[in-house]
Design a protein around this motif. Structure first.
Motif, PDB file in Angstrom:
ATOM      1  N   ALA A 132      -1.990  29.065   9.830  1.00  0.00           N
ATOM      2  CA  ALA A 132      -2.168  27.983   8.866  1.00  0.00           C
ATOM      3  C   ALA A 132      -2.743  26.784   9.601  1.00  0.00           C
ATOM      4  O   ALA A 132      -2.138  26.276  10.542  1.00  0.00           O
ATOM      5  N   ASN A 133      -3.932  26.358   9.187  1.00  0.00           N
ATOM      6  CA  ASN A 133      -4.591  25.190   9.781  1.00  0.00           C
ATOM      7  C   ASN A 133      -4.589  24.055   8.770  1.00  0.00           C
ATOM      8  O   ASN A 133      -5.127  24.204   7.670  1.00  0.00           O
ATOM      9  N   ILE A 134      -4.005  22.931   9.158  1.00  0.00           N
ATOM     10  CA  ILE A 134      -3.934  21.787   8.246  1.00  0.00           C
ATOM     11  C   ILE A 134      -5.339  21.227   8.016  1.00  0.00           C
ATOM     12  O   ILE A 134      -6.113  21.072   8.957  1.00  0.00           O
ATOM     13  N   ILE A 135      -5.665  20.963   6.751  1.00  0.00           N
ATOM     14  CA  ILE A 135      -6.999  20.442   6.436  1.00  0.00           C
ATOM     15  C   ILE A 135      -6.958  19.082   5.754  1.00  0.00           C
ATOM     16  O   ILE A 135      -7.947  18.349   5.770  1.00  0.00           O
ATOM     17  N   ASP A 136      -5.816  18.715   5.146  1.00  0.00           N
ATOM     18  CA  ASP A 136      -5.761  17.448   4.415  1.00  0.00           C
ATOM     19  C   ASP A 136      -4.311  16.990   4.288  1.00  0.00           C
ATOM     20  O   ASP A 136      -3.405  17.811   4.149  1.00  0.00           O
ATOM     21  N   THR A 137      -4.112  15.674   4.336  1.00  0.00           N
ATOM     22  CA  THR A 137      -2.796  15.081   4.133  1.00  0.00           C
ATOM     23  C   THR A 137      -2.928  13.957   3.125  1.00  0.00           C
ATOM     24  O   THR A 137      -3.863  13.152   3.207  1.00  0.00           O
ATOM     25  N   LYS A 138      -1.987  13.897   2.180  1.00  0.00           N
ATOM     26  CA  LYS A 138      -1.980  12.855   1.153  1.00  0.00           C
ATOM     27  C   LYS A 138      -0.590  12.236   1.075  1.00  0.00           C
ATOM     28  O   LYS A 138       0.407  12.885   1.377  1.00  0.00           O
ATOM     29  N   LEU A 139      -0.541  10.972   0.668  1.00  0.00           N
ATOM     30  CA  LEU A 139       0.715  10.266   0.463  1.00  0.00           C
ATOM     31  C   LEU A 139       0.820   9.926  -1.016  1.00  0.00           C
ATOM     32  O   LEU A 139      -0.089   9.330  -1.587  1.00  0.00           O
ATOM     33  N   ARG A 140       1.923  10.342  -1.641  1.00  0.00           N
ATOM     34  CA  ARG A 140       2.131  10.102  -3.069  1.00  0.00           C
ATOM     35  C   ARG A 140       3.319   9.184  -3.266  1.00  0.00           C
ATOM     36  O   ARG A 140       4.408   9.443  -2.750  1.00  0.00           O
ATOM     37  N   LEU A 141       3.097   8.090  -3.997  1.00  0.00           N
ATOM     38  CA  LEU A 141       4.156   7.152  -4.332  1.00  0.00           C
ATOM     39  C   LEU A 141       4.510   7.359  -5.802  1.00  0.00           C
ATOM     40  O   LEU A 141       3.619   7.406  -6.655  1.00  0.00           O
ATOM     41  N   VAL A 142       5.794   7.487  -6.100  1.00  0.00           N
ATOM     42  CA  VAL A 142       6.253   7.694  -7.470  1.00  0.00           C
ATOM     43  C   VAL A 142       7.050   6.459  -7.898  1.00  0.00           C
ATOM     44  O   VAL A 142       7.983   6.048  -7.215  1.00  0.00           O
ATOM     45  N   PHE A 143       6.653   5.895  -9.042  1.00  0.00           N
ATOM     46  CA  PHE A 143       7.271   4.682  -9.567  1.00  0.00           C
ATOM     47  C   PHE A 143       7.968   4.978 -10.895  1.00  0.00           C
ATOM     48  O   PHE A 143       7.508   5.809 -11.670  1.00  0.00           O
ATOM     49  N   GLU A 144       9.052   4.267 -11.161  1.00  0.00           N
ATOM     50  CA  GLU A 144       9.696   4.334 -12.468  1.00  0.00           C
ATOM     51  C   GLU A 144       9.134   3.201 -13.309  1.00  0.00           C
ATOM     52  O   GLU A 144       9.307   2.024 -12.984  1.00  0.00           O
ATOM     53  N   THR A 145       8.449   3.571 -14.399  1.00  0.00           N
ATOM     54  CA  THR A 145       7.741   2.565 -15.203  1.00  0.00           C
ATOM     55  C   THR A 145       8.458   2.200 -16.490  1.00  0.00           C
ATOM     56  O   THR A 145       7.971   1.372 -17.248  1.00  0.00           O
ATOM     57  N   GLY A 146       9.597   2.802 -16.742  1.00  0.00           N
ATOM     58  CA  GLY A 146      10.349   2.477 -17.945  1.00  0.00           C
ATOM     59  C   GLY A 146      11.205   3.654 -18.374  1.00  0.00           C
ATOM     60  O   GLY A 146      11.442   4.587 -17.611  1.00  0.00           O
ATOM     61  N   LEU A 147      11.647   3.598 -19.641  1.00  0.00           N
ATOM     62  CA  LEU A 147      12.483   4.645 -20.206  1.00  0.00           C
ATOM     63  C   LEU A 147      11.840   5.176 -21.474  1.00  0.00           C
ATOM     64  O   LEU A 147      11.223   4.419 -22.224  1.00  0.00           O
ATOM     65  N   ASP A 148      12.018   6.481 -21.721  1.00  0.00           N
ATOM     66  CA  ASP A 148      11.490   7.051 -22.954  1.00  0.00           C
ATOM     67  C   ASP A 148      12.500   6.827 -24.088  1.00  0.00           C
ATOM     68  O   ASP A 148      13.519   6.161 -23.910  1.00  0.00           O
ATOM     69  N   GLN A 149      12.234   7.406 -25.254  1.00  0.00           N
ATOM     70  CA  GLN A 149      13.085   7.204 -26.429  1.00  0.00           C
ATOM     71  C   GLN A 149      14.492   7.779 -26.251  1.00  0.00           C
ATOM     72  O   GLN A 149      15.429   7.339 -26.910  1.00  0.00           O
TER      73      GLN A 149
ATOM     74  N   GLY B 277      16.062   7.631 -23.360  1.00  0.00           N
ATOM     75  CA  GLY B 277      16.688   6.923 -22.256  1.00  0.00           C
ATOM     76  C   GLY B 277      16.423   7.522 -20.885  1.00  0.00           C
ATOM     77  O   GLY B 277      17.015   7.101 -19.906  1.00  0.00           O
ATOM     78  N   LYS B 278      15.537   8.510 -20.834  1.00  0.00           N
ATOM     79  CA  LYS B 278      15.195   9.128 -19.542  1.00  0.00           C
ATOM     80  C   LYS B 278      14.074   8.333 -18.876  1.00  0.00           C
ATOM     81  O   LYS B 278      13.185   7.810 -19.555  1.00  0.00           O
ATOM     82  N   PRO B 279      14.095   8.247 -17.549  1.00  0.00           N
ATOM     83  CA  PRO B 279      13.066   7.466 -16.847  1.00  0.00           C
ATOM     84  C   PRO B 279      11.673   8.081 -16.988  1.00  0.00           C
ATOM     85  O   PRO B 279      11.509   9.298 -17.017  1.00  0.00           O
ATOM     86  N   ILE B 280      10.694   7.209 -17.079  1.00  0.00           N
ATOM     87  CA  ILE B 280       9.285   7.603 -17.079  1.00  0.00           C
ATOM     88  C   ILE B 280       8.753   7.344 -15.679  1.00  0.00           C
ATOM     89  O   ILE B 280       8.900   6.240 -15.150  1.00  0.00           O
ATOM     90  N   HIS B 281       8.152   8.359 -15.070  1.00  0.00           N
ATOM     91  CA  HIS B 281       7.612   8.222 -13.714  1.00  0.00           C
ATOM     92  C   HIS B 281       6.092   8.306 -13.742  1.00  0.00           C
ATOM     93  O   HIS B 281       5.523   9.122 -14.457  1.00  0.00           O
ATOM     94  N   LYS B 282       5.471   7.447 -12.971  1.00  0.00           N
ATOM     95  CA  LYS B 282       4.027   7.465 -12.753  1.00  0.00           C
ATOM     96  C   LYS B 282       3.815   7.528 -11.243  1.00  0.00           C
ATOM     97  O   LYS B 282       4.580   6.957 -10.472  1.00  0.00           O
TER      98      LYS B 282
END
Length: 72
Positions: A4-21, A23-28
């Protein structure tokens, strides 16, 4: 034997942007490409925290996504 040869690395940030109807969190998420493959977890955490501080929403997760080529 396959390798396995690494070809790409990414960083993902997940934010809580509110609550749905229900009451569960909405993530973006926001993904940053072309991250140095040699970056350590501590370095990515520090950068992720710094970038997240510019957002109006709370950071709930940081993810490192590595992509590999599998060769035989």
């Amino acid at each position: 034997m396959a390798q396995a040869n690494i070809i790409d690395t990414k960083l993902r940030l997940v934010f809580e942007t509110g609550l749905d109807q229900k009451g569960k969190p909405i993530h973006k998420s926001k993904t940053y490409s072309s991250v140095k493959q040699s970056a350590t977890a501590d370095q990515l955490f520090t950068v992720g925290q710094a970038v997240a501080s510019l957002s109006n929403y709370p950071l709930v997760a940081l993810n490192r996504n590595d992509s590999f080529d599998i060769v035989g």
